[in-house]
Write a protein that holds these residues in place. Structure first.
Motif, mmCIF file in Angstrom:
data_model
loop_
_atom_site.group_PDB
_atom_site.id
_atom_site.type_symbol
_atom_site.label_atom_id
_atom_site.label_comp_id
_atom_site.label_asym_id
_atom_site.label_seq_id
_atom_site.Cartn_x
_atom_site.Cartn_y
_atom_site.Cartn_z
ATOM 1 N N ALA A 218 58.630 64.344 55.343
ATOM 2 C CA ALA A 218 58.764 64.576 56.782
ATOM 3 C C ALA A 218 60.115 64.079 57.260
ATOM 4 N N ALA A 219 60.551 64.637 58.385
ATOM 5 C CA ALA A 219 61.776 64.202 59.046
ATOM 6 C C ALA A 219 61.437 63.799 60.477
ATOM 7 N N LYS A 221 61.671 63.967 64.434
ATOM 8 C CA LYS A 221 61.965 64.945 65.481
ATOM 9 C C LYS A 221 61.428 64.382 66.788
ATOM 10 N N GLY A 222 62.351 64.044 67.692
ATOM 11 C CA GLY A 222 61.931 63.379 68.910
ATOM 12 C C GLY A 222 61.335 62.017 68.588
ATOM 13 N N ASP A 223 60.143 61.769 69.111
ATOM 14 C CA ASP A 223 59.485 60.484 68.874
ATOM 15 C C ASP A 223 58.507 60.525 67.696
ATOM 16 N N GLY A 224 58.435 61.654 67.004
ATOM 17 C CA GLY A 224 57.460 61.773 65.934
ATOM 18 C C GLY A 224 58.060 62.272 64.631
ATOM 19 N N LEU A 225 57.186 62.694 63.745
ATOM 20 C CA LEU A 225 57.584 63.232 62.448
ATOM 21 C C LEU A 225 57.127 64.679 62.322
ATOM 22 N N VAL A 226 57.887 65.459 61.573
ATOM 23 C CA VAL A 226 57.525 66.850 61.326
ATOM 24 C C VAL A 226 57.626 67.118 59.836
ATOM 25 N N TYR A 227 56.665 67.852 59.317
ATOM 26 C CA TYR A 227 56.613 68.150 57.887
ATOM 27 C C TYR A 227 57.758 69.091 57.502
ATOM 28 N N GLN A 282 64.225 79.306 56.817
ATOM 29 C CA GLN A 282 64.112 79.724 58.212
ATOM 30 C C GLN A 282 62.964 79.018 58.935
ATOM 31 N N ASP A 283 61.921 78.624 58.180
ATOM 32 C CA ASP A 283 60.787 77.972 58.837
ATOM 33 C C ASP A 283 60.869 76.448 58.762
ATOM 34 N N GLY A 284 62.090 75.921 58.527
ATOM 35 C CA GLY A 284 62.304 74.491 58.623
ATOM 36 C C GLY A 284 61.819 73.672 57.444
ATOM 37 N N LYS A 285 61.888 74.246 56.239
ATOM 38 C CA LYS A 285 61.497 73.518 55.038
ATOM 39 C C LYS A 285 62.707 73.343 54.118
ATOM 40 N N LEU A 286 62.652 72.294 53.287
ATOM 41 C CA LEU A 286 63.729 72.040 52.340
ATOM 42 C C LEU A 286 63.709 73.080 51.227
ATOM 43 N N ARG A 287 64.890 73.559 50.868
ATOM 44 C CA ARG A 287 64.985 74.538 49.791
ATOM 45 C C ARG A 287 65.454 73.853 48.503
ATOM 46 N N HIS A 288 64.671 73.999 47.441
ATOM 47 C CA HIS A 288 64.947 73.417 46.124
ATOM 48 C C HIS A 288 65.176 71.903 46.186
ATOM 49 N N PRO A 289 64.232 71.141 46.753
ATOM 50 C CA PRO A 289 64.414 69.690 46.813
ATOM 51 C C PRO A 289 64.182 69.041 45.448
ATOM 52 N N SER A 290 64.894 67.948 45.195
ATOM 53 C CA SER A 290 64.744 67.185 43.959
ATOM 54 C C SER A 290 64.759 65.700 44.301
ATOM 55 N N GLU A 302 66.513 55.439 59.731
ATOM 56 C CA GLU A 302 66.969 55.654 58.359
ATOM 57 C C GLU A 302 66.631 57.063 57.873
ATOM 58 N N ALA A 303 65.565 57.641 58.409
ATOM 59 C CA ALA A 303 65.119 58.959 57.971
ATOM 60 C C ALA A 303 65.904 60.064 58.669
ATOM 61 N N TYR A 304 65.987 61.190 58.013
ATOM 62 C CA TYR A 304 66.703 62.354 58.539
ATOM 63 C C TYR A 304 66.106 62.788 59.875
ATOM 64 N N GLU A 305 66.975 63.135 60.821
ATOM 65 C CA GLU A 305 66.522 63.579 62.129
ATOM 66 C C GLU A 305 66.843 65.043 62.314
ATOM 67 N N ILE A 306 65.856 65.822 62.729
ATOM 68 C CA ILE A 306 66.025 67.253 62.965
ATOM 69 C C ILE A 306 66.483 67.480 64.396
ATOM 70 N N ALA A 307 67.524 68.292 64.528
ATOM 71 C CA ALA A 307 68.002 68.684 65.857
ATOM 72 C C ALA A 307 67.229 69.933 66.277
ATOM 73 N N ASP A 308 67.876 70.814 67.045
ATOM 74 C CA ASP A 308 67.188 72.012 67.522
ATOM 75 C C ASP A 308 66.805 72.931 66.368
ATOM 76 N N GLU A 309 67.734 73.107 65.406
ATOM 77 C CA GLU A 309 67.467 73.958 64.254
ATOM 78 C C GLU A 309 67.843 73.182 63.006
ATOM 79 N N PRO A 310 66.880 72.904 62.112
ATOM 80 C CA PRO A 310 67.172 72.062 60.956
ATOM 81 C C PRO A 310 68.254 72.624 60.063
ATOM 82 N N LYS A 311 68.356 73.938 59.925
ATOM 83 C CA LYS A 311 69.345 74.479 59.016
ATOM 84 C C LYS A 311 70.760 74.323 59.542
ATOM 85 N N LEU A 312 70.887 73.972 60.835
ATOM 86 C CA LEU A 312 72.216 73.773 61.390
ATOM 87 C C LEU A 312 72.574 72.295 61.453
#
Length: 319
Positions: A218-219, A221-227, A282-290, A302-312
């Motif tokens: 999860a990353a 997003k705002g005050d919470g986490l998103v898968y 496009q649906d906000g998931k990691l591609r080829h994670p390792s 410390e964790a990654y934060e998602i802005a309006d569009e994660p791919k950007l």
């Protein structure tokens, strides 16, 4: 004119080569195609030799207008996102059967090599000469067929810029070499790999007793986490067993993210994973994670934060 030419495939390397003999291009993220133009017929042939002419109607129609009796053009079919970057997910939707906001008319063919022209096999010519013949045929076009431009830059600098722009990577090619089918060292690809930190919210068990099949990430997003997807590679059997023991020791009463996954085991969001990945889907998931490592989360920032569009969103690190 050959009915099919097995494509030259670049070798994956860790860093760009140096020297004036190397030319650099963007690595397009799509389907490799050879466009065969013959009197009365145009075919779009995939890397594996399949005839996908019907799937690439706009490319085929424009190839009729290029003004030559016979040609074999090597290139990549892509769909570009709003930022002008090739997006494989968009392409799959455009050529697939499912409803999509993108259709086949949006597919662009970036031509980067010319193998045959008006009765002449060009494969023994050096790349620089093949590109010299290709450029006046496709350069300047802004429709379904376009020229894949060579970038005049130092390879390392170009790779850095390409990664910052969210591209898949770059390709290096020897200007002085002929065209050879199969995987060859005179064509090299260097991929952008992002590396960031994500919260571990659970796991899916492996078929191996006591091991993990996939980490659930999860990353912020705002005050919470998103898968943001699952990661199923990067660890040894011993590390997988240890990870499962760590997560079993911190079970969650309720999932930290909205996720329905049969068999999933959820953990409290106390651990973070260092993850290397290619891009965002496009649906906000990691591609080829390792998976690259795990540690206790020292603080929420410390964790990654998602802005309006994660791919950007920008990654903390490029490799």
């Amino acid at each position: 004119m050959p009915r099919r030419v097995e494509p030259c495939v670049p070798t994956l390397v860790d860093k760009p080569p140096t020297g004036p003999e190397w030319a650099f291009e963007v690595k397009w993220d799509g389907y490799r195609l050879a466009v065969h133009v013959e009197p009365g017929e145009v075919r779009a042939v995939t890397r594996g030799g399949y005839d996908w002419t019907k799937k690439f109607g706009s490319i085929v129609a424009e190839a009729h207008e290029l003004g030559h009796t016979s040609m074999i053009i090597d290139g990549e079919a892509v769909v570009l996102d709003d930022e002008g970057r090739s997006d494989f997910g968009l392409l799959q939707r455009a050529v697939g059967k499912r409803p999509s906001s993108h259709d086949a008319s949006e597919i662009v063919f970036f031509a980067f090599d010319l193998l045959y022209l008006d009765g002449r096999d060009l494969r023994k010519l050096p790349l620089s000469e093949r590109r010299r013949l290709l450029e006046p045929i496709v350069a300047g076009r802004a429709g379904a067929i376009r020229f894949s431009e060579e970038v005049s830059a130092d390879g390392a600098e170009f790779l850095c810029v390409a990664c910052e722009m969210g591209l898949e990577g770059i390709v290096a090619k020897r200007r002085d070499r002929p065209y050879r089918s199969g995987r060859q060292p005179e064509w090299q690809k260097i991929k952008c790999a992002r590396r960031d930190t994500f919260v571990i919210v659970g796991y899916e068990p492996s078929t191996m007793p006591g091991a993990i099949g996939r980490l659930l990430l999860a990353a912020r997003k705002g005050d919470g986490l998103v898968y943001v997807g699952g990661c199923g590679t990067g660890w040894s059997n011993k590390e997988s067993t240890a990870l499962r023991e760590l997560l079993n020791a911190i079970p969650a009463e309720r999932p930290a993210v909205t996720l329905r996954r049969k068999g999933a085991v959820f953990a409290r969001p106390l651990l973070v994973a260092d993850v290397e990945y290619r891009a965002w889907t496009q649906d906000g998931k990691l591609r080829h994670p390792s998976f690259k490592g795990v540690r206790e989360m020292e603080g929420p920032t410390e964790a990654y934060e998602i802005a309006d569009e994660p791919k950007l969103a920008k990654s903390n690190e490029f490799k």
